[in-house]
Write a protein that holds these residues in place. Structure first.
Motif, mmCIF file in Angstrom:
data_model
loop_
_atom_site.group_PDB
_atom_site.id
_atom_site.type_symbol
_atom_site.label_atom_id
_atom_site.label_comp_id
_atom_site.label_asym_id
_atom_site.label_seq_id
_atom_site.Cartn_x
_atom_site.Cartn_y
_atom_site.Cartn_z
ATOM 1 N N ALA A 1 -10.400 -78.928 -22.266
ATOM 2 C CA ALA A 1 -9.990 -80.194 -21.353
ATOM 3 C C ALA A 1 -9.173 -79.484 -20.529
ATOM 4 C CB ALA A 1 -9.320 -80.878 -22.184
ATOM 5 N N LEU A 2 -8.240 -78.928 -20.451
ATOM 6 C CA LEU A 2 -6.930 -78.147 -19.742
ATOM 7 C C LEU A 2 -7.856 -77.462 -18.409
ATOM 8 C CD1 LEU A 2 -4.214 -77.449 -19.129
ATOM 9 C CD2 LEU A 2 -5.099 -75.083 -20.313
ATOM 10 N N LEU A 3 -9.138 -76.832 -18.750
ATOM 11 C CA LEU A 3 -9.808 -75.930 -17.871
ATOM 12 C C LEU A 3 -10.690 -76.547 -16.582
ATOM 13 C CD1 LEU A 3 -11.111 -73.166 -19.655
ATOM 14 C CD2 LEU A 3 -9.905 -72.675 -17.875
ATOM 15 N N SER A 4 -11.488 -78.175 -17.614
ATOM 16 C CA SER A 4 -12.003 -78.961 -16.723
ATOM 17 C C SER A 4 -11.352 -80.387 -16.153
ATOM 18 C CB SER A 4 -12.688 -79.978 -17.520
ATOM 19 O OG SER A 4 -12.750 -80.490 -18.141
ATOM 20 N N GLY A 5 -9.843 -80.156 -16.402
ATOM 21 C CA GLY A 5 -9.124 -81.242 -15.992
ATOM 22 C C GLY A 5 -8.181 -81.462 -15.056
ATOM 23 N N PRO A 6 -7.366 -82.898 -14.753
ATOM 24 C CA PRO A 6 -6.403 -82.018 -13.528
ATOM 25 C C PRO A 6 -5.132 -81.176 -14.033
ATOM 26 C CG PRO A 6 -6.216 -84.508 -14.569
ATOM 27 C CD PRO A 6 -7.900 -83.635 -15.701
ATOM 28 N N ALA A 7 -4.534 -79.999 -13.192
ATOM 29 C CA ALA A 7 -3.455 -79.229 -13.720
ATOM 30 C C ALA A 7 -2.392 -80.677 -14.453
ATOM 31 C CB ALA A 7 -2.779 -79.146 -12.773
ATOM 32 N N PRO A 8 -1.927 -80.194 -16.285
ATOM 33 C CA PRO A 8 -1.007 -81.084 -16.692
ATOM 34 C C PRO A 8 0.873 -80.951 -16.136
ATOM 35 C CG PRO A 8 -1.126 -78.875 -17.820
ATOM 36 C CD PRO A 8 -2.543 -78.188 -16.700
#
Length: 273
Positions: A205-212
């Motif tokens: 999810a971190l690699l495919s989603g918006p920057a946290p």
């Protein structure tokens, strides 16, 4: 199944990851806020802090702003410093050496019957450091654990009962077969698989989603670290060539390293004192 994130465990994990960056003791208000961000309510934080104080892990002190706070004891700081070398260390286990050439640390102990409570403490601490049992009173671990083992035995005043030796395994069974007797490798592999089940989706999810955001990074990192930090103690850096070919520890270590790289420093902006 992975162990749950208890309030006390999360507080220890918080101090290891972020608490040492505070200038002096961590204010109680900050502990409540930051451990609360991981899903622990204020009464549970305060209760767990009290238990850690009774165990000598935390010491009550005034924070830099004059408010009530808690500092790490000297022993707790040593424990966390030793933990850093395991949790954040380089590649776990070694490669390129034969089993007979790999150095081992042997702990041989004898405790009088009238002090059998110390015998139980000694066994539990050696197991907690990652030692495997060779025979009654004879435990083994990779030799790089010598310094940490010394710190632990000295802190618990157990050195008088133990002799430590360093050297290779010379026979008679192949070292890989012996390692499979000394450690419960299927159970250890299952713990790595549980870690992957929980935290590989977090990485995807971190690699495919918006920057946290910093808060998101902190909330993702603290549980991952709280789960991971136990594994380098269950697997104390066993040589890779002595483990099964499909060993899940390799993938688990890669997932944690990636989460650490992407989340830890970003999360510190949220945890910053």
């Amino acid at each position: 199944m992975a162990e749950p994130h208890t309030p006390r465990s999360l507080i220890v994990t918080f101090y290891g990851a972020y608490g040492r960056a505070f200038e002096g003791p961590v204010p109680v208000s900050a502990l409540v806020r930051l451990v609360g961000a991981a899903g622990v309510d204020a009464p549970a934080v305060r209760s767990s802090v009290s238990r850690l104080k009774r165990r000598g892990f935390l010491l009550p002190a005034r924070a830099a702003d004059g408010s009530a706070g808690y500092a790490l004891s000297g022993e707790a700081r040593q424990l966390l410093d030793d933990g850093d070398r395991r949790i954040y260390g380089p590649v776990r286990g070694s490669t390129g050496s034969t089993g007979s050439a790999h150095p081992w640390l042997l702990a041989v102990f004898s405790v009088p019957e009238q002090e059998r409570s110390k015998r139980h403490l000694l066994r539990s601490r050696l197991a907690g450091l990652g030692f495997g049992a060779v025979a009654p009173g004879v435990w083994i671990a990779p030799a790089h654990l010598y310094e940490e083992t010394g710190h632990t035995l000295d802190r618990l005043r157990l050195t008088q009962y133990v002799d430590l030796f360093r050297g290779p395994h010379l026979g008679f069974a192949p070292t890989a077969e012996a390692v499979a007797r000394w450690w419960e490798l299927p159970a250890l592999a299952k713990r790595y698989e549980d870690f992957l089940d929980l935290h590989e989706p977090v990485l995807r999810a971190l690699l495919s989603g918006p920057a946290p955001t910093p808060q998101d990074a902190y909330r993702r990192y603290l549980p991952a670290l709280d789960t991971w930090r136990r594994l380098p103690y269950a697997d104390p850096g066993l040589p890779r060539e002595l483990l099964p070919a499909d060993w899940p520890g390799d993938r688990a270590a890669a997932v944690f390293d990636e989460l650490h790289t992407r989340l830890r420093d970003l999360g510190s902006r949220f945890a910053r004192p």
